[in-house]
Design an enzyme around this catalytic site. Structure first.
Site, PDB file in Angstrom:
ATOM      1  CG  LEU A  59      -1.949  -1.071   1.388  1.00  0.00           C
ATOM      2  CD1 LEU A  59      -2.654  -0.943   2.733  1.00  0.00           C
ATOM      3  CD2 LEU A  59      -2.959  -1.021   0.248  1.00  0.00           C
ATOM      4  CG  ASP A  60       0.433   4.431  -2.858  1.00  0.00           C
ATOM      5  OD1 ASP A  60       1.245   3.636  -3.376  1.00  0.00           O
ATOM      6  OD2 ASP A  60      -0.437   5.048  -3.502  1.00  0.00           O
ATOM      7  CD  GLN A  61       5.449   7.616   3.864  1.00  0.00           C
ATOM      8  OE1 GLN A  61       5.875   8.080   2.797  1.00  0.00           O
ATOM      9  NE2 GLN A  61       5.981   7.936   5.025  1.00  0.00           N
ATOM     10  CB  THR A  63      -2.930   3.792   1.092  1.00  0.00           C
ATOM     11  OG1 THR A  63      -2.877   4.630  -0.063  1.00  0.00           O
ATOM     12  CG2 THR A  63      -4.212   2.975   1.064  1.00  0.00           C
ATOM     13  NE  ARG A 160      -2.004   8.921  -3.796  1.00  0.00           N
ATOM     14  CZ  ARG A 160      -0.794   9.036  -3.253  1.00  0.00           C
ATOM     15  NH1 ARG A 160      -0.083   7.945  -2.976  1.00  0.00           N
ATOM     16  NH2 ARG A 160      -0.299  10.228  -2.988  1.00  0.00           N
TER      17      ARG A 160
END
Length: 214
Positions: A59-61, A63, A160
């Site tokens: 997961l993105d930082q 998220t 996003r």
């Protein structure tokens, strides 16, 4: 944020760990000493017999939400194949910075990395990779739209970009530092709320759910 070396662990057995990642924490180590604290480093500290590279997805930082990690090499191989074959069910909840009129649908956009502005992704119908997301409006809250996302592909920053781009929903996710007006880690209103897969050893269907913290 979760204290250092701890995680919200939803499930653990000899083969896998399922955690609820807080927004602002990296999934895997980044470059430099300051970016070594992450889900992987915390899992390895909590479970010393874990393999060195337990991550099978990220997961993105910014998220938050559900991640499954492998504790053994065989489990890692089996889980990775499930993700590669798109056999894993994923559901996200997001809060968009504007009012979306439509009730739902499918977004399909081609995008790629902008080498002059890493890690920003840009729309490119010629050279970009296809990203597909099914979405559904859940409600309007003070001029913002709560939506459900079910990605069919797993491109970098897919949700996003599908939110912010004019050919997508046209409104960035609240707190997005790359595609919206966010200014610091931990502000992004994007949460991985449901994760479904088969246990890599028992083959039993497993499903985990966590409510969005916003």
């Amino acid at each position: 944020m979760t204290d250092a070396l701890t995680l919200d662990v939803l499930h653990v057995d000899k083969y896998i760990v399922v955690v609820n990642k807080p927004s602002g924490l990296l999934s895997v180590p980044g470059k430099g000493e300051a970016n070594q604290d992450c889900v992987v480093s915390r899992v390895r500290a909590m479970f010393p017999n874990c393999i060195e590279q337990p991550s099978v997805h990220r997961l993105d930082q910014d998220t938050s939400g559900l991640l499954v990690l492998a504790r053994t090499t065989d489990a890692h191989r089996t889980l990775s194949k499930q993700f590669m074959d798109r056999l894993v069910g994923k559901r996200y909840i997001a809060l968009l910075d504007g009012v979306v009129e439509e009730s739902g649908g499918m977004i399909e956009l081609q995008f790629r990395l902008d080498p002059d502005n890493r890690p920003h992704q840009i729309y490119d119908p010629v050279n970009g990779k296809n990203g597909i997301t099914r979405w559904r409006k859940l409600g309007i809250e003070n001029g913002r739209t709560r939506v459900e996302f079910k990605p069919h592909t797993g491109r970098t920053h897919q949700l996003r970009l599908h939110s912010s781009h004019e050919k997508g929903l046209g409104f960035p996710i609240v707190g997005d530092r790359l595609y919206g007006t966010g200014t610091k880690p931990g502000q992004l209103k994007l949460h991985a709320s449901t994760l479904r897969f088969r246990h890599p050893v028992t083959k039993k269907p497993m499903e985990f759910m966590t409510p969005a913290p916003f």
